[in-house]
Design a protein around this motif. Sequence first.
Motif, PDB file in Angstrom:
ATOM      1  N   UNK B 161       0.816  -1.221   0.000  1.00 53.77           N
ATOM      2  CA  UNK B 161       0.000   0.000   0.000  1.00 53.77           C
ATOM      3  C   UNK B 161       0.850   1.272   0.000  1.00 53.77           C
ATOM      4  N   UNK B 162       2.152   1.086   0.164  1.00 57.07           N
ATOM      5  CA  UNK B 162       3.023   2.251   0.340  1.00 57.07           C
ATOM      6  C   UNK B 162       4.364   1.890  -0.278  1.00 57.07           C
ATOM      7  N   UNK B 163       5.026   2.862  -0.951  1.00 52.08           N
ATOM      8  CA  UNK B 163       6.323   2.504  -1.528  1.00 52.08           C
ATOM      9  C   UNK B 163       7.470   3.320  -0.938  1.00 52.08           C
ATOM     10  N   UNK B 164       7.173   4.162   0.058  1.00 53.48           N
ATOM     11  CA  UNK B 164       8.266   4.881   0.710  1.00 53.48           C
ATOM     12  C   UNK B 164       7.873   5.138   2.163  1.00 53.48           C
ATOM     13  N   UNK B 165       8.852   5.426   2.992  1.00 50.15           N
ATOM     14  CA  UNK B 165       8.568   5.695   4.398  1.00 50.15           C
ATOM     15  C   UNK B 165       7.924   7.068   4.577  1.00 50.15           C
ATOM     16  N   UNK B 166       6.926   7.121   5.426  1.00 51.45           N
ATOM     17  CA  UNK B 166       6.269   8.385   5.732  1.00 51.45           C
ATOM     18  C   UNK B 166       6.593   8.766   7.167  1.00 51.45           C
ATOM     19  N   UNK B 167       6.892  10.041   7.378  1.00 50.91           N
ATOM     20  CA  UNK B 167       7.074  10.529   8.742  1.00 50.91           C
ATOM     21  C   UNK B 167       5.717  11.043   9.219  1.00 50.91           C
ATOM     22  N   UNK B 168       4.893  10.101   9.687  1.00 52.78           N
ATOM     23  CA  UNK B 168       3.473  10.360   9.934  1.00 52.78           C
ATOM     24  C   UNK B 168       3.215  11.605  10.762  1.00 52.78           C
ATOM     25  N   UNK B 169       3.936  11.741  11.847  1.00 51.59           N
ATOM     26  CA  UNK B 169       3.625  12.828  12.776  1.00 51.59           C
ATOM     27  C   UNK B 169       4.269  14.149  12.365  1.00 51.59           C
TER      28      UNK B 169
END
Lengths: 272, 310
Positions: B161-169
């Motif tokens: 569902x995702x292809x890169x890291x997200x810095x959620x906060x």
Amino acid sequence: MRRPLQYLALLGYVIFLAFPIVWLLSTALKSSREMASLVPTWIPRHPILSNFADAFSEQDLVGSALRSLAVAVACSVLTIVIALPASYAMARHRSLISRFAVGWVLVSQVFPFILIIIPLFMVLRSLGLVNTLPGLTVVHVTFVLPFALWMLQGYVRAVPRELEEAAAVDGAGRIRSLVKIVAPLLAPGVVATALFAFISSWNEFLFALVVLKDPDVATLPLTLVKFTGAEGVVRLGPLAAASLLATIPSLVFFAIIQRRLRSGLMAGAVKG
Amino acid sequence: MTLTADRTRKPATGHGGAKKRSRQGRETLVLMLPALVPVLIFSVGPLLYGIFLAFTDARSGRNAVTSFVGLSNFGELMTDADFWASFRIGLIWAVSVTVLQFLASLGLALLLNENLRFRSFARVLVLVPWAMPPVVIGLMWRLVYHPNAGILNSMLQEAGLLDHNIDWLNNFSIALPAVIVVGIWTGMPQTTVVLLAGLQSVPKELYEAGHMDGASTFRRFWSITLPQLRPVIVTITSLDFVWNINQFGLVYVLTQGGPGGQTRLPMLFAYEEAFRYGFFGYAATLGVAFVIVVLAVLGLYIWRQLREAN
């Protein structure tokens, strides 16, 4: 067809509620090398316990836990001493004051903390209680009190009035009937309320943040936040380890309350 | 207990009704005094003083007399773009957390009310977040959301569902939803337990009658469960809304209001005004404004619900 769907839904909920906790546990057992790997793993390949030791050495966990303990114990004792007679009066005699108390319980749920904490901070400052544990205890008692009153008066109400009246007919005085008959029936409720006060105080963060500015008097929640590091250095392992340790008392006390709530009143009433 | 000891005991019989009542009144007062005094000094008093402060220019460092400025703080608040931004965020937060948490909790409570296996295990598990210190919940979710070492990124990537890291906060558009999820997680136990208790108090006969009349599951839920639950639902959602709009600690630990104020809930805004910049009067003004808004919204809501229920 319905059952499997229900189990699936229940599984979904369980995963949603459990996965952060499992991850916390997993992180606490990982070395920083393993944590740096590109694909995080659920189960640590080489579980270690050194994060717990590091947690103690990096922050003053013992000191702040002891301070939290002192405040929480003082808070629950004071709350019970203050609330027990009041709740008895509230439950047994409807009056203007008891109605005021009930109203206050409800109102105190609605008010934004900022409206009370600023003037309270000023009051504590003029009493020289800012940056002191007694100061924080006073604040905690004040904020636990409404709900403690509410809980306790419910327990008093559950003790049948007839028991006291019967004792009075048998010639026992008010005090005697309170001590011999009401108090034992009330004990589980008092324990539950005291534990509630303890946990509320142990977990409390905001008022501690405002009242205790000096790191030397920080309570456990304040010390935990320091693990995220204003310096930008975040050590995840010790952070997770310390978080787990801080949760243990709450879990233990909660488990006790659970049992009390279920068996407590009923068993007490039957025995009496 | 020491306080009850000094009351002289006299049998209630033989006294006139009025006399008895006044004696009881005195007794009540004595019993309640130890609770009333701290409540008045540390709660009611400060609250009234807080309302007074809202009309002054009180500052934190200044011990000198503060002067009365009338409604000017309120005027300033109304034109403060930062306040409105945080008010908007607070509303989005409180409404989404309250509504989503209610729906999720209702679903879970319905399931836990069914005769399913593992039900008691699930009932215990539901309570665990309730017992966790809010600060720990915040820190724990920071570990979940961590851009590199967090489990969420890797779970989503494994699921494709995702292809890169997200810095959620730290992401401008994702931080608030990410924080809302934590809010739901935190509040679910209490709401679920309350709803479950409500479900268990619905008389069984109603369902049996519904069954006899051949009502479908959905029909029984809609026509029996929901109306029976209404008082519980009104109470718990109102309380949840108030708690959520007054939320502070959880979000403080998660984001401190960042990134760029995207999660700066009104109470974080007020906290900064008071304890970072020292504007006590102004922060108190926000508190008063909030009481008015909350009472207006909830008062109307509760009143209407009660009228419908009768």
